[in-house]
Design a protein around this motif. Structure first.
Motif, short mmCIF file in Angstrom:
data_model
loop_
_atom_site.label_atom_id
_atom_site.label_comp_id
_atom_site.label_asym_id
_atom_site.label_seq_id
_atom_site.Cartn_x
_atom_site.Cartn_y
_atom_site.Cartn_z
N ALA A 230 0.83 -1.21 0.00
CA ALA A 230 0.00 0.00 0.00
C ALA A 230 0.87 1.26 0.00
CB ALA A 230 -0.92 -0.01 1.21
N VAL A 231 1.95 1.24 0.78
CA VAL A 231 2.85 2.40 0.83
C VAL A 231 3.47 2.66 -0.54
CG1 VAL A 231 5.03 3.24 1.78
CG2 VAL A 231 3.35 2.19 3.29
N ARG A 232 3.80 1.56 -1.25
CA ARG A 232 4.42 1.70 -2.57
C ARG A 232 3.37 1.80 -3.69
NH1 ARG A 232 7.53 -2.42 -0.28
NH2 ARG A 232 6.50 -3.98 -1.61
N ARG A 233 2.10 1.82 -3.27
CA ARG A 233 0.98 1.96 -4.21
C ARG A 233 0.96 0.84 -5.24
NH1 ARG A 233 0.63 8.54 -5.27
NH2 ARG A 233 0.46 9.11 -3.06
N LYS A 234 1.25 -0.35 -4.77
CA LYS A 234 1.25 -1.51 -5.66
C LYS A 234 -0.19 -2.03 -5.83
CE LYS A 234 5.75 -1.93 -6.21
NZ LYS A 234 6.40 -1.82 -7.53
N PRO A 235 -0.56 -2.50 -7.01
CA PRO A 235 -1.91 -3.04 -7.23
C PRO A 235 -2.21 -4.25 -6.36
CG PRO A 235 -0.81 -2.60 -9.32
CD PRO A 235 0.23 -2.44 -8.26
N ALA A 236 -1.16 -4.95 -5.92
CA ALA A 236 -1.37 -6.18 -5.15
C ALA A 236 -1.89 -5.91 -3.74
CB ALA A 236 -0.05 -6.96 -5.05
N ALA A 237 -1.87 -4.66 -3.28
CA ALA A 237 -2.29 -4.35 -1.91
C ALA A 237 -3.71 -4.83 -1.63
CB ALA A 237 -2.16 -2.86 -1.65
N ALA A 238 -4.63 -4.56 -2.55
CA ALA A 238 -6.03 -4.96 -2.35
C ALA A 238 -6.16 -6.47 -2.38
CB ALA A 238 -6.91 -4.33 -3.43
N PHE A 239 -5.42 -7.12 -3.27
CA PHE A 239 -5.46 -8.58 -3.35
C PHE A 239 -5.00 -9.21 -2.04
CE2 PHE A 239 -3.17 -12.54 -4.08
CZ PHE A 239 -4.11 -13.30 -4.75
N ILE A 240 -3.87 -8.71 -1.51
CA ILE A 240 -3.34 -9.26 -0.26
C ILE A 240 -4.31 -9.01 0.90
CG2 ILE A 240 -1.44 -9.17 1.39
CD1 ILE A 240 0.35 -8.26 -0.95
N ALA A 241 -4.90 -7.82 0.94
CA ALA A 241 -5.87 -7.51 2.00
C ALA A 241 -7.04 -8.48 1.97
CB ALA A 241 -6.35 -6.07 1.85
N ALA A 242 -7.55 -8.77 0.77
CA ALA A 242 -8.68 -9.70 0.64
C ALA A 242 -8.29 -11.10 1.09
CB ALA A 242 -9.19 -9.71 -0.79
N VAL A 243 -7.09 -11.54 0.71
CA VAL A 243 -6.63 -12.88 1.11
C VAL A 243 -6.44 -12.96 2.62
CG1 VAL A 243 -4.72 -14.51 0.94
CG2 VAL A 243 -5.58 -13.40 -1.12
N VAL A 244 -5.81 -11.93 3.21
CA VAL A 244 -5.61 -11.91 4.66
C VAL A 244 -6.96 -11.95 5.38
CG1 VAL A 244 -4.85 -10.47 6.60
CG2 VAL A 244 -3.37 -10.78 4.62
N GLY A 245 -7.91 -11.15 4.90
CA GLY A 245 -9.23 -11.15 5.53
C GLY A 245 -9.88 -12.51 5.50
N ALA A 246 -9.85 -13.19 4.34
CA ALA A 246 -10.47 -14.51 4.22
C ALA A 246 -9.78 -15.53 5.13
CB ALA A 246 -10.42 -14.97 2.77
N MET A 247 -8.46 -15.47 5.19
CA MET A 247 -7.73 -16.42 6.03
C MET A 247 -8.02 -16.20 7.51
SD MET A 247 -4.04 -16.58 4.07
CE MET A 247 -3.38 -17.85 5.13
N LEU A 248 -8.16 -14.95 7.93
CA LEU A 248 -8.47 -14.67 9.33
C LEU A 248 -9.88 -15.11 9.69
CD1 LEU A 248 -6.71 -11.24 9.88
CD2 LEU A 248 -6.06 -13.47 10.81
N VAL A 249 -10.80 -15.04 8.73
CA VAL A 249 -12.14 -15.57 8.98
C VAL A 249 -12.07 -17.08 9.21
CG1 VAL A 249 -14.41 -16.00 7.96
CG2 VAL A 249 -13.34 -13.76 7.72
#
Length: 258
Positions: free
Chosen positions: A187-206
């Motif tokens: 997110a700091v580097r404004r990479k497109p993968a930030a949203a993808f990683i956030a979604a994956v982390v959220g699903a795994m924590l669920v």
């Protein structure tokens, strides 16, 4: 988007959730406790540990004492399970004395309120999809909640090694801890993968938090702190995880529509 759906589907279908709390301890409404040793033995103490599942005898006296077929030497601490400690009022012979105890019952809270808190966090999480910065902040908050839950659960266990217990409490969520740093960096580097990683982390924590639903309906939780603090951490993990997944999807959809 199809790749993300596939990844999240595989995580939800194949990930093995952790135990709800460290050491396999579970929330409950009944808790066994020691009321005393009669007559008192010099230097000998007894208590229930590990969420009322084990009786601990600590012998700081000058003489050995026998209990449940075991001789506890001076300077020794011995913990064991004994079915007698599950009776409403109970006693276990200890040398020339008796350990007395009882099982206290406390009604659990109304789980509806905690489910509403979880759903509110999940619904609010959709707003995280407005920016990568919000998604990164959400990842940090939800991941820290899961870490604190795992630490508190681990500290509630007596007589075990911290690291293995922590690993068991974290389960699949352990993968999210370093991924949270990756998400923030992206997110700091404004990479497109930030949203993808956030979604994956959220699903795994669920997935990691699913076994913790019982925390919402039982009164006694194996957690080194107030029960409501643990319930809030569980709500943050589950609701926040759902919100992150939704927010990540929303952000990627917005980017694709541009």
């Amino acid at each position: 988007m199809r790749v993300l759906l596939l990844v999240l589907g595989l995580l939800l279908a194949t990930a093995a959730p952790a135990h709800a709390h460290a050491g396999g301890l579970t929330p409950q409404d009944h808790l066994s406790r020691v009321t005393g040793i009669e007559p008192p033995l010099p230097g000998v103490a007894a208590r229930m540990v590990n969420h009322g599942t084990q009786l601990e005898i600590r012998n700081d006296g000058p003489e050995p004492v026998a209990v449940a077929g075991h001789v506890v030497a001076p300077g020794e601490v011995w913990r064991f399970r004994d079915e007698r400690t599950t009776a409403p009022t109970w006693e276990v012979p200890l040398g020339t004395a008796v350990v007395r105890g009882r099982v206290d019952a406390t009604p659990g809270p109304n789980p509806l309120w905690w489910l509403l808190v979880t759903l509110a966090l999940a619904a609010g999480g959709r707003f995280l999809g407005r920016s990568k910065a919000l998604l990164a902040g959400g990842v940090v908050v939800v991941t820290v909640a899961h870490i604190l839950h795992a630490v508190g659960s681990t500290l509630a266990v007596t007589g075990g090694s911290f690291v293995p217990l922590m690993v068991g409490a974290g389960g699949v969520g352990l993968v999210c801890w370093p991924l949270a740093g990756v998400a923030v960096g992206a997110a700091v580097r404004r990479k497109p993968a930030a949203a993808f990683i956030a979604a994956v982390v959220g699903a795994m924590l669920v997935v990691a938090g699913i076994p913790d639903f019982d925390s919402f309906r039982f009164s006694h939780l194996p957690f080194a702190g107030p029960a409501d603090v643990d319930r809030l951490l569980v709500a943050l993990t589950l609701g926040g995880g759902l919100g992150l997944a939704a927010g990540g999807f929303a952000f990627m959809r917005k980017e694709m529509d541009r």
